[in-house]
Scaffold this motif. Structure first.
Motif, mmCIF file in Angstrom:
data_model
loop_
_atom_site.group_PDB
_atom_site.id
_atom_site.type_symbol
_atom_site.label_atom_id
_atom_site.label_comp_id
_atom_site.label_asym_id
_atom_site.label_seq_id
_atom_site.Cartn_x
_atom_site.Cartn_y
_atom_site.Cartn_z
ATOM 1 N N UNK A 115 1.149 -0.648 0.505
ATOM 2 C CA UNK A 115 0.061 0.094 0.321
ATOM 3 C C UNK A 115 0.886 1.763 -0.285
ATOM 4 N N UNK A 116 2.062 0.746 0.161
ATOM 5 C CA UNK A 116 3.254 2.492 0.215
ATOM 6 C C UNK A 116 3.508 2.464 -0.977
ATOM 7 N N UNK A 117 2.851 2.316 -1.567
ATOM 8 C CA UNK A 117 3.750 2.553 -3.297
ATOM 9 C C UNK A 117 4.259 1.290 -4.253
ATOM 10 N N UNK A 118 5.790 0.438 -3.237
ATOM 11 C CA UNK A 118 6.296 -0.226 -4.093
ATOM 12 C C UNK A 118 5.366 -0.887 -5.070
ATOM 13 N N UNK A 119 6.621 -1.872 -6.235
ATOM 14 C CA UNK A 119 5.560 -2.173 -7.208
ATOM 15 C C UNK A 119 5.706 -4.061 -6.752
ATOM 16 N N UNK A 120 4.841 -3.704 -7.712
ATOM 17 C CA UNK A 120 4.251 -5.118 -7.759
ATOM 18 C C UNK A 120 5.037 -6.497 -8.795
ATOM 19 N N UNK A 121 4.919 -7.658 -8.802
ATOM 20 C CA UNK A 121 4.867 -8.484 -9.663
ATOM 21 C C UNK A 121 5.442 -8.600 -10.995
ATOM 22 N N UNK A 122 5.534 -9.054 -11.899
ATOM 23 C CA UNK A 122 5.783 -8.862 -13.878
ATOM 24 C C UNK A 122 3.974 -9.835 -13.956
ATOM 25 N N UNK A 123 2.900 -8.734 -14.458
ATOM 26 C CA UNK A 123 2.197 -9.617 -15.287
ATOM 27 C C UNK A 123 1.965 -9.505 -16.449
ATOM 28 N N UNK A 124 0.873 -10.703 -16.752
ATOM 29 C CA UNK A 124 -0.025 -10.492 -17.988
ATOM 30 C C UNK A 124 -1.037 -10.529 -17.518
ATOM 31 N N UNK A 125 -1.629 -9.963 -18.650
ATOM 32 C CA UNK A 125 -3.163 -9.154 -18.686
ATOM 33 C C UNK A 125 -3.272 -10.002 -20.125
ATOM 34 N N UNK A 126 -4.630 -10.505 -20.294
ATOM 35 C CA UNK A 126 -5.222 -10.880 -21.276
ATOM 36 C C UNK A 126 -7.210 -10.301 -21.166
ATOM 37 N N UNK A 127 -7.517 -9.393 -21.624
ATOM 38 C CA UNK A 127 -8.744 -9.020 -21.745
ATOM 39 C C UNK A 127 -9.460 -9.220 -20.209
ATOM 40 N N UNK A 128 -8.792 -8.242 -20.185
ATOM 41 C CA UNK A 128 -8.900 -7.520 -18.018
ATOM 42 C C UNK A 128 -9.612 -6.333 -18.287
ATOM 43 N N UNK A 129 -9.946 -5.919 -16.966
ATOM 44 C CA UNK A 129 -10.071 -4.660 -16.610
ATOM 45 C C UNK A 129 -9.951 -4.391 -14.918
ATOM 46 N N UNK A 130 -9.070 -3.356 -15.198
ATOM 47 C CA UNK A 130 -8.575 -2.922 -13.608
ATOM 48 C C UNK A 130 -9.187 -1.689 -13.072
ATOM 49 N N UNK A 131 -9.861 -1.684 -11.951
ATOM 50 C CA UNK A 131 -10.631 -0.503 -10.859
ATOM 51 C C UNK A 131 -8.913 0.062 -10.235
ATOM 52 N N UNK A 132 -8.538 0.633 -11.114
ATOM 53 C CA UNK A 132 -7.542 1.091 -9.296
ATOM 54 C C UNK A 132 -6.101 1.209 -10.352
ATOM 55 N N UNK A 133 -5.383 1.934 -9.776
ATOM 56 C CA UNK A 133 -3.922 2.266 -10.114
ATOM 57 C C UNK A 133 -3.627 0.673 -10.472
ATOM 58 N N UNK A 134 -2.167 1.064 -11.135
ATOM 59 C CA UNK A 134 -1.351 0.054 -11.437
ATOM 60 C C UNK A 134 0.408 0.002 -11.438
ATOM 61 N N UNK A 135 0.558 -0.515 -10.189
ATOM 62 C CA UNK A 135 2.134 -0.241 -10.545
ATOM 63 C C UNK A 135 2.836 -2.052 -10.197
ATOM 64 N N UNK A 136 3.421 -1.758 -11.054
ATOM 65 C CA UNK A 136 4.263 -3.534 -11.017
ATOM 66 C C UNK A 136 5.586 -3.545 -12.175
#
Length: 180
Positions: free
Chosen positions: A104-125
């Motif tokens: 929650x403090x802004x560190x990046x998350x993992x490597x991602x693969x996204x297909x036909x997806x909706x993301x409600x919110x910010x993404x930091x990867x």
């Protein structure tokens, strides 16, 4: 480390799914209730809580696969974890909240693969391996922008991403600039 946990057709409410020593987590046709639970009027009870989380010391090689599911926010470490999401919704309950991040403090998350997806919110990867036909409602940031691509998706202005191919609003802005 070689174990596989498959969840299929479940509704999980009342708390986060917390990952420990696991090789692969497969979530298919499930709902991990965003906000953990809903009040009688439909409002989430714990808006700031993730649906899926793993400790920073999670074993290397953890693969998370989400398919045809609805989840709340994901909090997964950048190192040793990969995430693949297909035909799903990840709802952080607002574009100002992190849908996928390391913390929650802004560190990046993992490597991602996204297909036909909706993301409600910010993404930091850490990186996008690929994002195709994806709708991002909040700011998007990839630490490693020299690898991966985002195609046929909506990416909000001001996002920091790898190469985009036929994304909106980029494509419409290019058409308007050419017409001007």
């Amino acid at each position: 480390a070689d174990s596989v946990l498959s969840l299929n057709g479940l509704v999980i409410a009342g708390g986060s799914l917390r990952l420990g020593a696991l090789g692969t987590l497969r979530i298919r046709h499930c709902t991990l209730v965003p906000g953990w639970s809903l009040a009688a009027d439909g409002t989430p009870q714990h808006e700031d809580q993730p649906s899926l989380e793993a400790a920073a010391e999670a074993p290397t090689g953890l693969a998370v696969e989400i398919d045809h599911s609805i989840t709340g926010a994901l909090r997964l470490p950048a190192e040793g974890v990969t995430v693949t999401v297909r035909d799903s919704i990840i709802d952080a309950l607002g574009s100002d909240r992190g849908a996928i991040a390391g913390s929650d403090d802004g560190r990046e998350g993992p490597s991602v693969t996204l297909m036909r997806t909706t993301l409600v919110g910010s993404v930091r990867v850490k990186a996008f391996v690929e994002a195709t036909d994806t709708l991002f409602t909040g700011p998007v940031a990839a630490v490693r922008r020299q690898i991966g691509c985002i195609r046929y998706s909506f990416v909000p202005d001001g996002s920091s991403t790898p190469t985009r191919y036929r994304c909106q609003p980029d494509a419409e802005l290019a058409v308007q600039a050419a017409a001007a």
